[in-house]
Design an enzyme around this catalytic site. Structure first.
Site, PDB file in Angstrom:
ATOM      1  N   ARG A  26       5.098 -47.108 -66.248  1.00 50.36           N
ATOM      2  CA  ARG A  26       5.646 -45.756 -66.428  1.00 50.36           C
ATOM      3  C   ARG A  26       5.703 -45.419 -67.921  1.00 50.36           C
ATOM      4  O   ARG A  26       5.248 -44.369 -68.360  1.00 50.36           O
ATOM      5  CB  ARG A  26       7.037 -45.680 -65.811  1.00 50.36           C
ATOM      6  N   GLY A  93      -0.501 -52.556 -58.368  1.00 51.36           N
ATOM      7  CA  GLY A  93      -0.369 -51.449 -57.414  1.00 51.36           C
ATOM      8  C   GLY A  93       0.270 -50.223 -58.045  1.00 51.36           C
ATOM      9  O   GLY A  93      -0.117 -49.086 -57.766  1.00 51.36           O
ATOM     10  N   ARG A 122      -5.169 -52.273 -50.650  1.00 53.89           N
ATOM     11  CA  ARG A 122      -3.958 -51.442 -50.706  1.00 53.89           C
ATOM     12  C   ARG A 122      -4.356 -49.963 -50.612  1.00 53.89           C
ATOM     13  O   ARG A 122      -5.197 -49.495 -51.373  1.00 53.89           O
ATOM     14  CB  ARG A 122      -3.192 -51.697 -52.017  1.00 53.89           C
ATOM     15  N   GLN A 168       6.012 -44.837 -55.831  1.00 56.23           N
ATOM     16  CA  GLN A 168       4.708 -44.751 -56.478  1.00 56.23           C
ATOM     17  C   GLN A 168       4.071 -43.394 -56.228  1.00 56.23           C
ATOM     18  O   GLN A 168       3.557 -42.752 -57.152  1.00 56.23           O
ATOM     19  CB  GLN A 168       3.801 -45.877 -55.990  1.00 56.23           C
ATOM     20  N   ASP A 318      11.355 -54.582 -52.290  1.00 61.41           N
ATOM     21  CA  ASP A 318      10.695 -55.804 -52.769  1.00 61.41           C
ATOM     22  C   ASP A 318      11.554 -57.052 -52.559  1.00 61.41           C
ATOM     23  O   ASP A 318      11.083 -58.169 -52.770  1.00 61.41           O
ATOM     24  CB  ASP A 318      10.327 -55.652 -54.250  1.00 61.41           C
ATOM     25  N   LYS A 345       2.015 -54.418 -48.899  1.00 59.46           N
ATOM     26  CA  LYS A 345       2.294 -54.936 -50.239  1.00 59.46           C
ATOM     27  C   LYS A 345       1.213 -55.949 -50.636  1.00 59.46           C
ATOM     28  O   LYS A 345       0.153 -55.993 -50.031  1.00 59.46           O
ATOM     29  CB  LYS A 345       3.703 -55.540 -50.279  1.00 59.46           C
ATOM     30  N   ARG A 391       5.987 -62.651 -54.726  1.00 59.26           N
ATOM     31  CA  ARG A 391       7.322 -62.732 -54.110  1.00 59.26           C
ATOM     32  C   ARG A 391       7.371 -63.836 -53.052  1.00 59.26           C
ATOM     33  O   ARG A 391       8.397 -64.464 -52.838  1.00 59.26           O
ATOM     34  CB  ARG A 391       7.727 -61.383 -53.543  1.00 59.26           C
TER      35      ARG A 391
HETATM   36  C1  S3P Z   1       7.058 -49.554 -56.970  1.00 59.88           C
HETATM   37  C2  S3P Z   1       7.536 -49.033 -55.823  1.00 59.88           C
HETATM   38  C3  S3P Z   1       7.490 -49.775 -54.548  1.00 59.88           C
HETATM   39  C4  S3P Z   1       7.456 -51.276 -54.791  1.00 59.88           C
HETATM   40  C5  S3P Z   1       6.426 -51.684 -55.788  1.00 59.88           C
HETATM   41  C6  S3P Z   1       6.627 -50.956 -57.103  1.00 59.88           C
HETATM   42  C7  S3P Z   1       7.019 -48.689 -58.153  1.00 59.88           C
HETATM   43  O1  S3P Z   1       6.311 -49.410 -53.850  1.00 59.88           O
HETATM   44  O2  S3P Z   1       7.254 -51.969 -53.596  1.00 59.88           O
HETATM   45  O3  S3P Z   1       6.506 -53.068 -56.012  1.00 59.88           O
HETATM   46  O4  S3P Z   1       6.599 -49.119 -59.226  1.00 59.88           O
HETATM   47  O5  S3P Z   1       7.402 -47.527 -58.038  1.00 59.88           O
HETATM   48  P1  S3P Z   1       6.251 -48.025 -53.018  1.00 59.88           P
HETATM   49  O6  S3P Z   1       6.553 -46.944 -53.946  1.00 59.88           O
HETATM   50  O7  S3P Z   1       4.852 -47.920 -52.494  1.00 59.88           O
HETATM   51  O8  S3P Z   1       7.257 -48.180 -51.926  1.00 59.88           O
END
Ligand code: S3P
Length: 431
Positions: A26, A93, A122, A168, A318, A345, A391
């Site tokens: 971010r 991701g 993913r 995300q 998570d 995930k 994890r």
């Molecule tokens: C994340 C949000 C989550 C989380 C991932 C990181 C993020 O995923 O599981 O490890 O950085 O905003 P989702 O937003 O797809 O739920």
């Protein structure tokens, strides 16, 4: 690499939680979109964060590594450079889902995002849909997977309801909304983590939350001089679980991020009668720029089973593998529902957690959207395969320390994705 974790005597001592893995993408992206240099402090040196810094460099931002900070000098909101080659997101991701939000606004330029084998499984259709509605063109393999092509366009503002709570996807739309032609709103079925919103507020963006909706107004400029990344609550959770489960333990974990949209695991653990003391941020309330941190004090003790429903899933997403582990040691049943997202995930975390813990002697059943564990007061031990999922690797290690016979973790190196010093920290606490 395989490593055995033997049943441990009491854990004791203090440690500082490693920097949060999800804040760097971010901060680096906002830094790359900004017109002024941004200083990022408490940076996690790990594969996903390195991939993020390479990506923003390839897009024209200047990245300077200093001993205590990373400085990102931005390319500009609408000035990302189109690299000659595909951007390699590696296994990250968050990068895969957030970056298209910025790229979608690069009129007349095209980008390709690709990554490792796991990232290619993913889904990205969840970001394609809102960005296409805003006016960008995107193409993915089978309409759903990387490589993902983004062809930037002139973006329109949008009011978008997420089918599933996802920080995300929400973040991706908010980033695209910065360069759209008005105010964009994202509504979620449940609250997901709000780190992006807080950072945008800190960067002078007009953004506000109203219930489960957040509205961002387009802007010409982002100004954020400094981001200090808090300790990772998801990494700290593994140490907290070890402290609760290994008899006689008492641990202090310093500088843990306690943003309420991220502290669902702590609330679940406390409801299970886990002994944790800390200064948690109150749930709900106004959007603030600050990311609160707290020291957490944890002691071993008996646990009770609990029910975790859909509204509690996103703030603990998570850490849900750890809820399964705690459930093995608790009195009664522990059930998690509404967590189908776990299947998407780094591994299918419903399948890998259930198979992994069952292999250690747990009474656990998978459901389509979660699992049900019958607590038996302990775990035998055995072998757990991490399936390349950080994890899972950490779950197996903690299970080993708390088990009767120890656990061999196959692929422990995966832990370094979010917690590079994990094994060393556990060994130190175990004395
Ligand atoms: C994340 C949000 C989550 C989380 C991932 C990181 C993020 O995923 O599981 O490890 O950085 O905003 P989702 O937003 O797809 O739920």
């Amino acid at each position: 690499m395989n490593l055995r974790f033997e049943p441990s005597g009491p854990l004791s001592g203090a440690l500082t939680a490693p920097p949060d893995k999800v804040d760097l993408p971010r901060a680096a992206l906002l830094g790359a979109m900004a017109s002024y240099p941004m200083r990022i402090e408490n940076y996690l040196h790990a594969a996903d964060t390195t991939a993020t810094l390479h990506a923003v460099s390839a897009l024209g931002a200047l990245v300077e590594m200093q001993p205590e900070a990373v400085i990102v000098r931005g390319a500009g909101l609408r000035e990302a450079r189109a690299p000659a080659r595909a951007i390699d997101v590696g296994n990250a991701g968050t990068l895969l889902r957030l970056l298209p939000g910025w790229l979608a606004a690069q009129e007349g330029r095209s980008f390709t995002l690709d990554g490792d084998e796991s990232i290619r499984r993913r889904p990205v259709d969840r970001v394609i849909e809102p960005l296409a509605l805003m006016g960008a063109q995107l193409r993915a393999r089978d309409g759903r997977f990387s490589p993902l092509e983004v062809h930037g366009g002139r973006l329109h503002s949008i009011s978008y309801t997420l089918p599933v709570a996802s920080a995300q996807v929400k973040s991706c739309v908010l980033l695209a909304g910065l360069a759209a032609d008005g105010a964009s709103t994202v509504t979620e079925p449940e609250h997901s983590r709000d780190h992006t919103e807080r950072m945008l507020l800190g960067a002078g963006v007009r953004i506000h939350r109203n219930g489960r909706s957040v509205t961002v107004t387009n802007t010409d400029e982002l100004v954020l001089e400094r981001v200090r990344v808090p300790g990772d609550p998801s990494s700290a959770a593994f140490m907290l679980a070890a402290g609760v489960l290994v008899g006689g333990s008492r641990l202090l974990i310093r500088d843990v991020g306690v943003n309420w949209t991220r502290s669902g695991f702590l609330r679940i653990l406390m409801r299970m009668q886990g002994i944790v003391l800390g200064d948690l941020e109150a749930e709900g309330g106004e959007l603030v720029a600050e990311e609160p941190i707290s020291d957490l004090d944890v002691a071993a003790g008996a646990l009770e089973g609990t029910f975790v429903g859909p509204a509690e899933v996103p703030p603990a997403i998570d850490e849900l593998p750890l809820v399964a582990l705690l459930g093995c040691f608790a009195e009664g049943e522990t059930v998690v529902r509404g967590a189908h997202e776990l299947r998407l995930k780094e591994s299918d975390r419903i399948a890998t957690v259930v198979d992994g813990l069952r292999g250690l002697g747990a009474e656990i059943e998978a459901t389509d959207d979660g699992f049900a564990v019958t607590g038996t007061g302990g775990l035998r031990g055995g072998v757990l395969d991490a399936h390349g999922d950080h994890r899972l690797a950490m779950l197996g290690a903690v299970a080993g320390l708390a088990s009767r016979e120890g656990v061999e973790v196959r692929g422990i190196e995966a832990a370094a994705v979010s917690y590079p010093g994990f094994v060393e920290d556990l060994e130190r606490l175990a004395g």
